[in-house]
Design an enzyme around this catalytic site. Sequence first.
Site, PDB file in Angstrom:
ATOM      1  N   LYS A  52       0.768  -1.310  -0.167  1.00 36.79           N
ATOM      2  CA  LYS A  52      -0.172  -0.149  -0.061  1.00 36.79           C
ATOM      3  C   LYS A  52       0.962   1.472  -0.245  1.00 36.79           C
ATOM      4  O   LYS A  52       0.492   2.539  -0.610  1.00 36.79           O
ATOM      5  CB  LYS A  52      -0.472  -0.113   1.048  1.00 36.79           C
ATOM      6  CG  LYS A  52      -2.155  -0.863   0.889  1.00 36.79           C
ATOM      7  CD  LYS A  52      -2.511  -1.105   2.765  1.00 36.79           C
ATOM      8  CE  LYS A  52      -3.261  -2.378   2.087  1.00 36.79           C
ATOM      9  NZ  LYS A  52      -4.507  -2.520   3.362  1.00 36.79           N
ATOM     10  N   GLN A  96      -4.868  -1.506   9.210  1.00 35.47           N
ATOM     11  CA  GLN A  96      -4.828  -2.687   9.641  1.00 35.47           C
ATOM     12  C   GLN A  96      -5.453  -3.787   9.665  1.00 35.47           C
ATOM     13  O   GLN A  96      -4.959  -4.182  11.118  1.00 35.47           O
ATOM     14  CB  GLN A  96      -3.570  -3.100   8.942  1.00 35.47           C
ATOM     15  CG  GLN A  96      -3.084  -4.465   7.851  1.00 35.47           C
ATOM     16  CD  GLN A  96      -3.542  -4.697   6.417  1.00 35.47           C
ATOM     17  OE1 GLN A  96      -3.793  -3.364   5.725  1.00 35.47           O
ATOM     18  NE2 GLN A  96      -4.036  -5.744   6.546  1.00 35.47           N
ATOM     19  N   ASP A 119     -10.915   2.933   4.191  1.00 34.03           N
ATOM     20  CA  ASP A 119     -10.833   1.622   4.091  1.00 34.03           C
ATOM     21  C   ASP A 119     -13.151   0.897   3.528  1.00 34.03           C
ATOM     22  O   ASP A 119     -13.188   0.001   3.840  1.00 34.03           O
ATOM     23  CB  ASP A 119     -10.457   0.729   5.478  1.00 34.03           C
ATOM     24  CG  ASP A 119      -9.473  -0.539   5.017  1.00 34.03           C
ATOM     25  OD1 ASP A 119      -9.408  -0.261   3.201  1.00 34.03           O
ATOM     26  OD2 ASP A 119      -9.235  -0.337   5.632  1.00 34.03           O
TER      27      ASP A 119
END
Length: 282
Positions: A52, A96, A119
């Site tokens: 990422k 994460q 997200d």
Amino acid sequence: MAVIIDGKEISNKVLDELKVEVDKLKGKGITPCLAVVLVGSDTASCIYVKNKQKACEKIGIESKEYLLPEETTEQELLDLIDKLNNDENVDGILLQSPIPRHLDILKAFNKIIPEKDVDGFNPINAGLLSMGFPVFIPCTPQGIMRMFKEHNIEIEGKRCTVIGRSNIVGKPMAQLLINKGGTVTVCNSKTQNLKEILLASDIVISAVGKPKIITDDMIKQNSVVIDVGINRNEQGKICGDVDFENVKDIAGYITPVPGGVGPMTIAMLMNNIILACKNRRK
Ligand code: NAP
């Protein structure tokens, strides 16, 4: 033989488009910024975070990394998220997952303000998606929708089956297909007659996490098969959920693993960061 949907190629095209957007923002003195929070040292998570960050670097997005030890307390994690929520220079916050078991993932996602929830896992953003008014669409399902668009694959009127009901893939995927007029079935580990359901499906999306769970005898001729799974086979190589070598001779379209959904997920994260930046810094 199926058309192979090349996620690497499509994601590179998306990243090129997004770089133009970043350059325009930079021309106005604005650099989009992502804060990545990683708790513990799960090997797969470390690789995902690195990928990422590489994508951020490639298109000129700033990324800040917050590596917290495994024993981080809930309050310490929530305090960091709070600090990032209030940091004017941070446009997007990515926590994460998975996070260590002693931490409450719902509390953590709930703490990220919806405006920085790139997200799309905050309950507000999940609710907006289910009502058909999405702001930040979770990256993996969003990437799959972009693959459909690139190949002019219609959803309306199609029988779609999503295998997996997780909050990050299965549920938002089903929601997007419903919003586009698909007739959607969502399967899970307790589903009876999976094969029968799949043989009646025009579009199959597998997000299970088990190698070769989808075999050629389960797939309808010329259907679309999207493989979200990331697994290791007996030789230790990365593979998906689908028996690619055999299913590709039956399906009309298929995604490979690696080089399919994975790169699209990262490209859509970049898309969401730029969207967050534009929305916040009008
Ligand atoms: P998850 O939370 O573990 O969900 C897996 C789902 O599969 C569950 O709903 C489970 O059902 C269902 N399932 C398990 N065995 C099944 C069976 N035999 N038949 C039908 N359904 C079954 O996983 P996830 O986070 O959604 O991820 C799924 C896979 O996608 C993993 O391999 C993950 O690494 C990968 N992934 C890839 C990307 C990417 O960018 N390519 C992104 C995210 C995830 P129950 O709910 O009944 O347990």
